[in-house]
Design an enzyme around this catalytic site. Structure first.
Site, PDB file in Angstrom:
ATOM      1  N   LYS A 217       0.817  -1.209   0.000  1.00 48.72           N
ATOM      2  CA  LYS A 217       0.000   0.000   0.000  1.00 48.72           C
ATOM      3  C   LYS A 217       0.856   1.266   0.000  1.00 48.72           C
ATOM      4  CE  LYS A 217      -4.209  -2.115   1.724  1.00 48.72           C
ATOM      5  NZ  LYS A 217      -5.238  -2.198   2.773  1.00 48.72           N
ATOM      6  N   ARG A 252      -2.522 -10.249   5.330  1.00 50.93           N
ATOM      7  CA  ARG A 252      -3.071 -10.435   3.981  1.00 50.93           C
ATOM      8  C   ARG A 252      -2.075  -9.826   3.003  1.00 50.93           C
ATOM      9  NH1 ARG A 252      -6.267  -7.513   0.340  1.00 50.93           N
ATOM     10  NH2 ARG A 252      -7.772  -8.774  -0.836  1.00 50.93           N
TER      11      ARG A 252
END
Length: 270
Positions: A217, A252
């Site tokens: 991210k 994740r």
């Protein structure tokens, strides 16, 4: 807490499988049943614990798609993978997709809206009696950026996640089937994400297993010079190692083996 015989002595690795053309890190790479199944088999060989299959991008600004389109992407992949005995989660905000995915062989529902996007989701999951990952977010993909306003991001995320827990329990989802995700990057600026990561104990105090989804991210670029999602993989691995001994249930991630290795090394540093 153990689900489906998953390990309880280490942080588990959930592998991301986006069967989409437009996901932020890997959109289009596995946008067919054949390529998605091939990627899933690679993850299984590398020791993945759960494969999280999504057919709708949840990146900021992403457009919603119909349940029919979402299901046409994910259900054939789930059906093909069900014979391999791997634990599958369905990444969806739509209750009908969740129901059909479980029918096709998925085991877990992972909803980035924690039931807010579809008023039928919580009751559907309760009827399915399957684990439910409730993630913190605000608004839809188009508006979440404008909602990233907090006086105290940790306190507000804890409060809002606790509200979602109450709603889930009231709908009939059992406490044993709840997993929480603070929703890094969803209606949060970079500083908010770092503050949450530095206060994971507060998320854990809600009383449920915690899943962290930081993989590749944008906020990781604050700590490195990496700009593209692929270039942020090393930073993601470093983060996995740093939280591996903090009592977090799972991560994740887009790759599997480097994170399994990072967790293994971290266990020797406990």
């Amino acid at each position: 807490m153990s689900f489906f015989g998953l390990p309880t002595d280490r942080m588990i690795v959930m592998g991301i499988l986006n069967v989409t053309p437009d996901s932020f890190a890997d959109g289009g790479r596995f946008n067919s049943t054949d390529t998605a199944v091939a990627r899933a088999l690679e993850m299984i060989d590398e020791g993945v614990d759960i494969i999280d299959i999504g057919g709708e991008s949840t990146r900021p600004g992403a457009e919603r798609i119909s349940g029919i389109e979402e299901q046409s992407r994910v259900l054939p992949v789930i059906k093909a993978l069900s014979k391999y005995g791997v634990i599958i989660s369905i990444d969806t905000k739509q209750a009908d997709t969740a129901r059909k995915a479980i029918e096709y062989g998925a085991h877990i529902v992972n909803d980035v809206s924690a039931g807010l996007a579809d008023p039928q989701m919580l009751a559907s999951v309760a009827a399915l009696a399957c684990p439910f990952i409730a993630m913190h977010s605000r608004g839809n993909s188009q508006e979440m950026g404008s909602l990233a306003v907090y006086k105290s991001v940790v306190k507000e995320v804890v409060f809002e996640l606790s509200q979602r827990v109450d709603e889930a329990l009231a709908a009939g989802i059992t406490a044993q089937n709840l997993i929480l995700d603070p929703g890094l990057g969803f209606a949060k600026e970079a500083d908010h994400n770092w503050e949450l990561l530095n206060n994971l104990d507060e998320i854990k105090k809600i009383g449920f297993p915690v899943l962290i989804g930081a993989s590749r991210k944008r906020f990781l670029s604050m700590a490195t010079s990496a700009q593209s999602p692929d270039d942020r993989e090393e930073a993601t691995i470093a983060l996995t190692a740093l939280i591996a001994n903090q009592g977090i249930w799972g991560v994740r991630v887009h790759s599997v083996k480097p994170h399994r290795d990072a967790i293994a090394v971290a266990r020797h540093m406990a």
